[in-house]
Design an enzyme around this catalytic site. Structure first.
Site, PDB file in Angstrom:
ATOM      1  N   SER A 192      30.076 -31.319  17.094  1.00  8.00           N
ATOM      2  CA  SER A 192      31.015 -30.250  16.716  1.00  8.00           C
ATOM      3  C   SER A 192      31.647 -30.497  15.346  1.00  8.00           C
ATOM      4  O   SER A 192      32.080 -31.605  15.035  1.00  8.00           O
ATOM      5  CB  SER A 192      32.126 -30.126  17.768  1.00  8.00           C
ATOM      6  OG  SER A 192      33.094 -29.194  17.305  1.00  8.00           O
TER       7      SER A 192
ATOM      8  N   LYS B 182      31.754 -22.136  27.734  1.00 10.33           N
ATOM      9  CA  LYS B 182      32.318 -20.885  27.213  1.00 10.33           C
ATOM     10  C   LYS B 182      32.441 -19.781  28.271  1.00 10.33           C
ATOM     11  O   LYS B 182      33.356 -18.965  28.216  1.00 10.33           O
ATOM     12  CB  LYS B 182      31.472 -20.378  26.041  1.00 10.33           C
ATOM     13  CG  LYS B 182      31.685 -21.151  24.749  1.00 10.33           C
ATOM     14  CD  LYS B 182      30.731 -20.639  23.686  1.00 10.33           C
ATOM     15  CE  LYS B 182      31.419 -20.516  22.359  1.00 10.33           C
ATOM     16  NZ  LYS B 182      30.605 -19.865  21.343  1.00 10.33           N
TER      17      LYS B 182
ATOM     18  N   ASP C 102      40.493  -8.506  26.168  1.00  7.01           N
ATOM     19  CA  ASP C 102      39.437  -7.514  26.442  1.00  7.01           C
ATOM     20  C   ASP C 102      38.124  -7.931  25.792  1.00  7.01           C
ATOM     21  O   ASP C 102      37.055  -7.803  26.369  1.00  7.01           O
ATOM     22  CB  ASP C 102      39.841  -6.138  25.889  1.00  7.01           C
ATOM     23  CG  ASP C 102      40.949  -5.520  26.718  1.00  7.01           C
ATOM     24  OD1 ASP C 102      41.216  -6.034  27.827  1.00  7.01           O
ATOM     25  OD2 ASP C 102      41.552  -4.536  26.251  1.00  7.01           O
TER      26      ASP C 102
ATOM     27  N   ASP D  97      34.604 -15.328  17.967  1.00  8.35           N
ATOM     28  CA  ASP D  97      33.335 -15.366  17.223  1.00  8.35           C
ATOM     29  C   ASP D  97      33.109 -14.067  16.437  1.00  8.35           C
ATOM     30  O   ASP D  97      32.648 -14.101  15.293  1.00  8.35           O
ATOM     31  CB  ASP D  97      32.145 -15.585  18.178  1.00  8.35           C
ATOM     32  CG  ASP D  97      31.913 -17.062  18.468  1.00  8.35           C
ATOM     33  OD1 ASP D  97      32.400 -17.919  17.704  1.00  8.35           O
ATOM     34  OD2 ASP D  97      31.229 -17.362  19.476  1.00  8.35           O
TER      35      ASP D  97
ATOM     36  N   GLY E 243      24.540 -15.317  23.612  1.00  8.93           N
ATOM     37  CA  GLY E 243      25.998 -15.208  23.595  1.00  8.93           C
ATOM     38  C   GLY E 243      26.534 -14.793  22.239  1.00  8.93           C
ATOM     39  O   GLY E 243      27.455 -13.968  22.143  1.00  8.93           O
TER      40      GLY E 243
HETATM   41  P1  NAP Z   1      21.814 -18.552  23.104  1.00  6.87           P
HETATM   42  O1  NAP Z   1      22.749 -17.777  23.974  1.00  6.87           O
HETATM   43  O2  NAP Z   1      21.119 -19.745  23.653  1.00  6.87           O
HETATM   44  O3  NAP Z   1      20.693 -17.522  22.550  1.00  6.87           O
HETATM   45  C1  NAP Z   1      19.599 -17.997  21.802  1.00  6.87           C
HETATM   46  C2  NAP Z   1      18.851 -16.810  21.199  1.00  6.87           C
HETATM   47  O4  NAP Z   1      17.751 -17.317  20.421  1.00  6.87           O
HETATM   48  C3  NAP Z   1      18.226 -15.876  22.241  1.00  6.87           C
HETATM   49  O5  NAP Z   1      18.197 -14.569  21.719  1.00  6.87           O
HETATM   50  C4  NAP Z   1      16.821 -16.468  22.366  1.00  6.87           C
HETATM   51  O6  NAP Z   1      15.855 -15.555  22.852  1.00  6.87           O
HETATM   52  C5  NAP Z   1      16.528 -16.796  20.923  1.00  6.87           C
HETATM   53  N1  NAP Z   1      15.463 -17.785  20.816  1.00  6.87           N
HETATM   54  C6  NAP Z   1      15.541 -19.121  21.069  1.00  6.87           C
HETATM   55  N2  NAP Z   1      14.332 -19.712  20.874  1.00  6.87           N
HETATM   56  C7  NAP Z   1      13.472 -18.715  20.511  1.00  6.87           C
HETATM   57  C8  NAP Z   1      12.077 -18.681  20.174  1.00  6.87           C
HETATM   58  N3  NAP Z   1      11.328 -19.794  20.181  1.00  6.87           N
HETATM   59  N4  NAP Z   1      11.535 -17.490  19.826  1.00  6.87           N
HETATM   60  C9  NAP Z   1      12.295 -16.359  19.815  1.00  6.87           C
HETATM   61  N5  NAP Z   1      13.609 -16.324  20.137  1.00  6.87           N
HETATM   62  C10 NAP Z   1      14.191 -17.489  20.477  1.00  6.87           C
HETATM   63  O7  NAP Z   1      22.550 -19.048  21.793  1.00  6.87           O
HETATM   64  P2  NAP Z   1      23.792 -18.370  21.031  1.00  6.87           P
HETATM   65  O8  NAP Z   1      25.058 -18.980  21.509  1.00  6.87           O
HETATM   66  O9  NAP Z   1      23.638 -16.896  21.108  1.00  6.87           O
HETATM   67  O10 NAP Z   1      23.571 -18.915  19.533  1.00  6.87           O
HETATM   68  C11 NAP Z   1      22.513 -18.420  18.730  1.00  6.87           C
HETATM   69  C12 NAP Z   1      22.568 -19.116  17.366  1.00  6.87           C
HETATM   70  O11 NAP Z   1      23.772 -18.748  16.694  1.00  6.87           O
HETATM   71  C13 NAP Z   1      22.607 -20.663  17.469  1.00  6.87           C
HETATM   72  O12 NAP Z   1      21.815 -21.186  16.437  1.00  6.87           O
HETATM   73  C14 NAP Z   1      24.068 -21.001  17.252  1.00  6.87           C
HETATM   74  O13 NAP Z   1      24.238 -22.284  16.661  1.00  6.87           O
HETATM   75  C15 NAP Z   1      24.466 -19.912  16.268  1.00  6.87           C
HETATM   76  N6  NAP Z   1      25.910 -19.613  16.314  1.00  6.87           N
HETATM   77  C16 NAP Z   1      26.589 -19.709  15.157  1.00  6.87           C
HETATM   78  C17 NAP Z   1      27.939 -19.408  15.140  1.00  6.87           C
HETATM   79  C18 NAP Z   1      28.688 -19.507  13.842  1.00  6.87           C
HETATM   80  O14 NAP Z   1      29.918 -19.617  13.874  1.00  6.87           O
HETATM   81  N7  NAP Z   1      28.002 -19.442  12.715  1.00  6.87           N
HETATM   82  C19 NAP Z   1      28.607 -19.008  16.316  1.00  6.87           C
HETATM   83  C20 NAP Z   1      27.862 -18.910  17.491  1.00  6.87           C
HETATM   84  C21 NAP Z   1      26.506 -19.225  17.480  1.00  6.87           C
HETATM   85  P3  NAP Z   1      15.547 -15.482  24.437  1.00  6.87           P
HETATM   86  O15 NAP Z   1      16.628 -14.626  25.020  1.00  6.87           O
HETATM   87  O16 NAP Z   1      14.196 -14.885  24.516  1.00  6.87           O
HETATM   88  O17 NAP Z   1      15.591 -16.908  24.955  1.00  6.87           O
END
Ligand code: NAP
Length: 279
Positions: free
Chosen positions: A20, A71, A83, A108, A137
């Protein structure tokens, strides 16, 4: 004997927690504003979560950030859920209120919008459709924020199509589902393009989708921030898009919690970015 004022404590709970960057972020702000307080990373297992949340306020904590895998679980343990956190189905910021109640919020989406406002100030939600890759998420938080900001249409594609259908059920008619195999078609006429998958992250495969329909001048943003310049952003930039990396979202999502816990609205600027990047 006069009682000394209590030094506020905050932190981040998750499992694992060593990755983190929140301690660097909040530590930077505490030092910058000369605030007597501490922000501590805490490795808390799922089994210990209810007990940890019951104890932390008694130990002097005014709140915590919440990261993977807690989360969603914290929503059930909180007394008051905003909300937006309820709509997103997850919380990342808890406030331990003086009346003993736990208040859960999700910042977020706030972070996502504030990052765009800062680094793509010309973009307005009403300008045109957004194209979104991913349905996890983070995508839920982005959708909630874009709808609140008045976006006319969000085109969405995800490897697992079912998840996009769940999103359409939850968020309604402004979502238009595209098949993952035709995700590149979403880009025609899109003013904003977002990668909310984890593809492109260090250790993960790249996001390999055809970007030839990306409009020059569109804003392209990636939620992934390790690395800062993802292959998606590099290609989008080479096609004339205005790019915004994902680090700012992380920094801005931390600001509301910091303000509630420590009483100071923090700045997000180059110094904040450098501190979190360890530069
Ligand atoms: P999550 O709930 O695990 O969702 C992951 C997403 O990536 C899903 O849509 C998943 O598709 C897709 N994915 C994973 N592997 C894949 C592959 N090989 N081919 C195609 N699609 C794939 O994760 P999350 O919490 O939404 O986070 C997503 C990203 O955003 C992460 O990298 C996280 O670090 C980043 N993030 C950044 C911030 C920021 O503040 N910048 C905040 C939150 C998250 P499926 O549904 O098909 O598995």
């Amino acid at each position: 004997m006069t009682e000394l004022p209590r030094i506020p404590l905050a932190g981040v709970i998750g499992h694992p927690i060593a990755h983190s960057r929140s301690p660097l972020l909040h530590g930077h702000w505490l030092a910058r504003y000369g605030i007597k307080g501490h922000y501590i990373p805490m490795d808390v297992s799922a089994a210990d979560l209810p007990q940890a949340l019951a104890m932390l306020p008694k130990l002097g904590f005014v709140g915590v950030n919440v990261t993977i895998p807690h989360k969603e679980a914290v929503l059930k343990l909180a007394d008051v859920v905003t909300d937006r956190a309820a709509l997103i189905g997850a919380a990342n910021t808890l406030i331990f209120r003086a009346d003993g109640k736990i208040h859960a919020d999700n910042t977020d989406g706030v972070g996502f919008m504030a990052n765009l406002r800062q680094l793509a100030a010309h973009w307005q939600a009403a300008t045109g459709p957004a194209a979104l890759f991913g349905a996890g998420g983070a995508a839920r938080a982005v959708i909630a924020a874009l709808i609140e900001a008045g976006i006319p249409e969000i085109r969405i594609a995800n490897r697992t199509r079912l998840r996009t259908e769940v999103l359409k059920r939850d968020f309604g008619g402004r979502l238009v589902i595209y098949d993952w195999s035709h995700a590149g078609d979403m880009l025609a006429g899109a003013a904003l393009v977002i990668n909310a998958t984890s593809l492109g992250m260090t250790g993960k495969p790249d996001l390999r989708l055809p970007l030839d329909q990306l409009e020059a001048g569109a804003v392209a943003t990636d939620l992934v921030y390790t690395p800062l310049m993802t292959p998606f952003l590099t290609e989008a930039q080479s096609r004339g898009a205005h790019i915004v990396d994902g680090l700012g979202m992380l920094l801005h999502q931390g600001a509301p919690g910091f303000e509630r816990w420590f009483g100071q609205r923090p700045q997000v600027d180059d110094a904040t970015r450098s501190a979190v990047l360890g530069q």
